[in-house]
Enzyme design. Structure first.
Site, PDB file in Angstrom:
ATOM      1  NE  ARG A 169      36.022  90.751  35.320  1.00 50.08           N
ATOM      2  CZ  ARG A 169      35.812  90.107  35.912  1.00 50.08           C
ATOM      3  NH1 ARG A 169      34.357  90.556  36.383  1.00 50.08           N
ATOM      4  NH2 ARG A 169      35.892  90.087  37.606  1.00 50.08           N
ATOM      5  NE  ARG A 173      43.837 101.665  40.008  1.00 55.66           N
ATOM      6  CZ  ARG A 173      44.232 100.944  39.786  1.00 55.66           C
ATOM      7  NH1 ARG A 173      45.180 100.782  40.008  1.00 55.66           N
ATOM      8  NH2 ARG A 173      43.209 100.273  40.532  1.00 55.66           N
ATOM      9  CD  GLU A 303      43.063  79.734  35.892  1.00 56.03           C
ATOM     10  OE1 GLU A 303      43.371  80.466  37.719  1.00 56.03           O
ATOM     11  OE2 GLU A 303      42.287  80.854  35.274  1.00 56.03           O
ATOM     12  CE1 TYR A 351      34.402  87.140  35.178  1.00 54.18           C
ATOM     13  CE2 TYR A 351      34.401  88.399  33.210  1.00 54.18           C
ATOM     14  CZ  TYR A 351      35.169  87.330  34.341  1.00 54.18           C
ATOM     15  OH  TYR A 351      36.918  87.497  34.200  1.00 54.18           O
ATOM     16  CG  ASP A 353      33.479  90.101  40.175  1.00 56.38           C
ATOM     17  OD1 ASP A 353      33.970  89.012  39.411  1.00 56.38           O
ATOM     18  OD2 ASP A 353      34.305  91.763  39.758  1.00 56.38           O
TER      19      ASP A 353
HETATM   20  N1  UDP Z   1      42.873  90.228  30.720  1.00 55.54           N
HETATM   21  C1  UDP Z   1      43.490  90.508  29.549  1.00 55.54           C
HETATM   22  N2  UDP Z   1      44.739  90.541  29.966  1.00 55.54           N
HETATM   23  C2  UDP Z   1      45.545  89.952  31.282  1.00 55.54           C
HETATM   24  C3  UDP Z   1      44.206  89.816  32.051  1.00 55.54           C
HETATM   25  C4  UDP Z   1      43.048  89.819  31.771  1.00 55.54           C
HETATM   26  O1  UDP Z   1      43.519  90.957  28.456  1.00 55.54           O
HETATM   27  O2  UDP Z   1      47.094  89.596  31.276  1.00 55.54           O
HETATM   28  C5  UDP Z   1      41.102  90.605  30.164  1.00 55.54           C
HETATM   29  C6  UDP Z   1      40.316  89.048  29.032  1.00 55.54           C
HETATM   30  O3  UDP Z   1      40.131  89.648  28.315  1.00 55.54           O
HETATM   31  C7  UDP Z   1      39.839  88.826  30.376  1.00 55.54           C
HETATM   32  C8  UDP Z   1      39.182  89.891  31.528  1.00 55.54           C
HETATM   33  O4  UDP Z   1      40.267  90.838  30.964  1.00 55.54           O
HETATM   34  O5  UDP Z   1      39.008  88.037  30.469  1.00 55.54           O
HETATM   35  C9  UDP Z   1      38.917  90.252  32.577  1.00 55.54           C
HETATM   36  O6  UDP Z   1      40.248  89.954  33.471  1.00 55.54           O
HETATM   37  P1  UDP Z   1      39.898  89.121  34.779  1.00 55.54           P
HETATM   38  O7  UDP Z   1      40.845  89.187  35.536  1.00 55.54           O
HETATM   39  O8  UDP Z   1      38.706  89.711  35.636  1.00 55.54           O
HETATM   40  O9  UDP Z   1      39.142  88.049  34.774  1.00 55.54           O
HETATM   41  P2  UDP Z   1      39.133  86.280  35.856  1.00 55.54           P
HETATM   42  O10 UDP Z   1      40.095  86.709  37.317  1.00 55.54           O
HETATM   43  O11 UDP Z   1      37.388  87.087  35.719  1.00 55.54           O
HETATM   44  O12 UDP Z   1      39.269  85.591  35.148  1.00 55.54           O
END
Ligand code: UDP
Length: 370
Positions: A169, A173, A303, A351, A353
């Site tokens: 996800r 870059r 959270e 999952y 969005d």
């Molecule tokens: N993730 C991570 N470090 C971060 C942010 C995200 O390892 O600082 C990983 C983690 O496994 C997470 C996934 O990337 O579940 C997807 O993150 P996203 O921010 O898309 O999750 P959401 O906002 O849906 O909770």
């Protein structure tokens, strides 16, 4: 007798209800909570739209979805650029040149690429899990400091037991672009998500604090068809076993200061800090109220991620193999329920969005409401 009973007033249910009503169908929407909007629900506290069930940043590449949803709200120009805090070291997210510079002192994209290539070499073949996928994308250093701890807190599972797609996800870059999403369209609805969903539900009959599964027979008798957006396993009384979900607990604080962390989202990526991230809601709207005044106070939410158990709110489906197999069995049962449509993150155990939920709901409308 209604044409449709829509169970759940979240995005899926609200889009379906809106479209069905627009096409002359009679619709009743129910929700067990005392408010509409499901997990995108926002509540105004001291002029700040608080994302009560976690931060939601709308983003999409789907022009149909964007044109659709902007009928119900104006969107601001918010761009998500979270900051990662690893034991007091701050890193830019998603993984971009600012991150690589802070991590390794590299200055050019070429240097960054060389560093990543050197580290990703330890993974040969197709990544089989989240850990291998992460290392093959950005190397071990970033995996250890920015991914491992966060992911294990978020999912309560070892990175080797999680599916690779979760980490895909996030963009990687070799530019100084720290926009978290690769999306053409992005923003937060002005006035909050609740108002947006209220607009979708304008002219639709809604009954809140109404539990479908507790009153199923009676409610089923009130409509020709049901659109169910709750958990699919709960619908079937968990008869094949329970699907796993992650739940989230929020600790909210109203602080008498204008600026707590200078950003909407700060992720705590070490394993020891018990929360995964802190959201400072005012920054979704640039620290201003509806009239454009700067706000003197701020609301933050810590959270905490936990395994879902009956009675908790389910947030994230755990889309690993075991749950995938169980979901497939439930899906087969669901297919036999001729007059019930299962939709949304919980109904489809995906999952999704927000934009994917809207796209799914519109697709359902296309086939159902001919
Ligand atoms: N993730 C991570 N470090 C971060 C942010 C995200 O390892 O600082 C990983 C983690 O496994 C997470 C996934 O990337 O579940 C997807 O993150 P996203 O921010 O898309 O999750 P959401 O906002 O849906 O909770």
């Amino acid at each position: 007798m209604y044409d449709y009973l829509v169970v759940g007033a979240g995005l899926y249910g609200a889009v379906f209800a809106h479209e069905a009503t627009a096409r002359g169908k009679s619709v009743l929407v129910i929700d067990k909570r005392p408010h509409v909007a499901g997990n995108v629900y926002t509540e105004n506290v001291e002029g700040i739209n608080v994302h009560v069930y976690g931060a939601h940043i709308f983003h999409t590449n789907d022009k149909r979805v964007w044109n659709y949803i902007t009928q119900f709200a104006e969107f601001n120009r918010f761009t998500n650029s979270p900051v990662a805090n690893y034991k007091g070291e701050l890193y830019s997210l998603p993984f971009n040149m600012y991150t690589f510079n802070r991590m390794w002192g590299v200055v050019t994209p070429e240097e960054a690429e060389a560093k990543i290539n050197e580290q990703r070499g330890e993974i040969t073949g197709t990544p089989r899990n989240l850990e291998e996928q992460a290392i093959s994308l950005v190397g071990r250093d970033i995996f250890e400091k920015l991914i491992k701890g966060y992911t294990e807190k978020q999912w309560g599972r070892d990175c080797r037991e999680l599916p690779a797609f979760i980490i895909k996800r996030l963009p990687v870059r070799l530019t100084f672009d720290n926009n978290y999403f690769n999306a053409l369209y992005q923003g937060i609805p002005v006035g909050g998500y609740t108002r947006m969903v209220e607009n979708l539900l304008d002219g639709v009959e809604v009954r809140l604090s109404t539990d479908y599964l507790e009153n199923k027979a009676e409610l089923d008798a009130s409509a020709k068809k049901v659109v169910y957006t709750g958990p699919i396993d709960a619908y079937f009384g968990y008869r094949l076993g329970t699907l796993e979900y992650r739940s989230v607990r929020f600790e909210n604080e109203l602080l008498d200061m204008p600026n707590f962390q200078g950003n909407a989202a700060v992720n705590y990526t070490d394993r020891e800090t018990p929360w995964t991230r802190i959201i400072e809601h005012k920054w979704f709207e640039f620290g201003r109220d509806a009239e454009g005044n700067e706000l003197p106070k701020t609301v933050i939410s810590r959270e905490y991620s936990s395994e879902w158990k009956p009675g908790d709110e389910p947030y994230y489906p755990v889309n690993d193999e075991k749950n995938g197999r169980l979901y497939e069995q439930y899906r087969q049962l669901a297919e036999k329920e001729r007059n019930v449509i299962f939709g949304g993150r919980l109904g489809q155990y995906r999952y999704f969005d927000m934009d994917q939920v809207i796209a799914e709901a519109l697709r359902c409308c296309d086939s159902e409401l001919k």
